[in-house]
Write an enzyme that holds these catalytic residues in place. Sequence first.
Site, mmCIF file in Angstrom:
data_model
loop_
_atom_site.group_PDB
_atom_site.id
_atom_site.type_symbol
_atom_site.label_atom_id
_atom_site.label_comp_id
_atom_site.label_asym_id
_atom_site.label_seq_id
_atom_site.Cartn_x
_atom_site.Cartn_y
_atom_site.Cartn_z
ATOM 1 N N ARG A 223 -25.942 34.844 31.828
ATOM 2 C CA ARG A 223 -26.718 34.293 30.706
ATOM 3 C C ARG A 223 -27.657 35.317 30.078
ATOM 4 N NH1 ARG A 223 -25.873 30.256 34.302
ATOM 5 N NH2 ARG A 223 -27.755 30.750 35.450
ATOM 6 N N GLU B 174 -30.160 34.229 50.316
ATOM 7 C CA GLU B 174 -30.621 33.410 51.436
ATOM 8 C C GLU B 174 -29.752 33.677 52.666
ATOM 9 O OE1 GLU B 174 -30.783 29.380 50.252
ATOM 10 O OE2 GLU B 174 -31.829 28.717 52.067
HETATM 11 P P1 AMP Z 1 -33.226 35.018 41.430
HETATM 12 O O1 AMP Z 1 -32.519 36.272 41.843
HETATM 13 O O2 AMP Z 1 -33.506 34.098 42.598
HETATM 14 O O3 AMP Z 1 -34.463 35.287 40.602
HETATM 15 O O4 AMP Z 1 -32.206 34.186 40.527
HETATM 16 C C1 AMP Z 1 -32.074 34.499 39.183
HETATM 17 C C2 AMP Z 1 -30.668 34.303 38.678
HETATM 18 O O5 AMP Z 1 -30.084 33.079 39.130
HETATM 19 C C3 AMP Z 1 -30.678 34.237 37.174
HETATM 20 O O6 AMP Z 1 -29.610 35.028 36.674
HETATM 21 C C4 AMP Z 1 -30.547 32.765 36.829
HETATM 22 O O7 AMP Z 1 -29.674 32.594 35.745
HETATM 23 C C5 AMP Z 1 -29.997 32.107 38.092
HETATM 24 N N1 AMP Z 1 -30.786 30.939 38.550
HETATM 25 C C6 AMP Z 1 -31.537 30.858 39.673
HETATM 26 N N2 AMP Z 1 -32.098 29.654 39.810
HETATM 27 C C7 AMP Z 1 -31.713 28.929 38.728
HETATM 28 C C8 AMP Z 1 -31.984 27.582 38.261
HETATM 29 N N3 AMP Z 1 -32.781 26.744 38.945
HETATM 30 N N4 AMP Z 1 -31.442 27.209 37.099
HETATM 31 C C9 AMP Z 1 -30.649 28.048 36.381
HETATM 32 N N5 AMP Z 1 -30.352 29.302 36.760
HETATM 33 C C10 AMP Z 1 -30.865 29.763 37.927
#
Ligand code: AMP
Length: 184
Positions: A67, A104
């Site tokens: 995205r 995780e």
């Molecule tokens: P993180 O590495 O945990 O910061 O996860 C970020 C990535 O996961 C991004 O590319 C987001 O598009 C996706 N992502 C994580 N959590 C969500 C959520 N609750 N809703 C939509 N996309 C998420």
Amino acid sequence: MKTLTTEDKAYLLDKIRDVPDFPKPGIIFKDITTLLKDAAAFRFLMDHLEARYKERDIDFIAGIDSRGFIFGAALADRLQKGFVPIRKQGKLPYTTIGEKYALEYGFDEIEIHIDAFDCDKAKPNVLLVDDLIATGGTAKAAANLIEKSGAHCVEACFLLNLKFLRGDEALSKVTPVYSVLEVD
Ligand code: AMP
């Protein structure tokens, strides 16, 4: 640059749909397709991002799979800069450099082409873009990858910050963090 008012932020936040228990129980997925299909809302967001970054010394916009490609490429076109996709492992066709990051359970890896930021500057400035920051693991790996490739990550920009996960705190040790919207 015009900072967004509380009403502006409420307007944009209202365009993002919460989908409970996707992709697994307990996760509230922030669905940005409802914002994208609203031409006025998408344009309002892109006007704000263009105003924020148009005077900055930026050579490339890098978007995170998948995205981040949508907002990153739209912004690159507005700013007349090149766009670089940061992809999940195994998707890019040419020679790549990668960065692993912990999940995780287990790990994941993102990659860029080895010549992604080649230009007439020794250390080009890169703006990192994604739709959302949760734990910050993906964006931190992306910022590290940009630096590893010889470029400089000037800022990481998100539409939405899931503040309660404190990913912005971890990421800000690597690069400045900006998010248009925050949820607690
Ligand atoms: P993180 O590495 O945990 O910061 O996860 C970020 C990535 O996961 C991004 O590319 C987001 O598009 C996706 N992502 C994580 N959590 C969500 C959520 N609750 N809703 C939509 N996309 C998420």
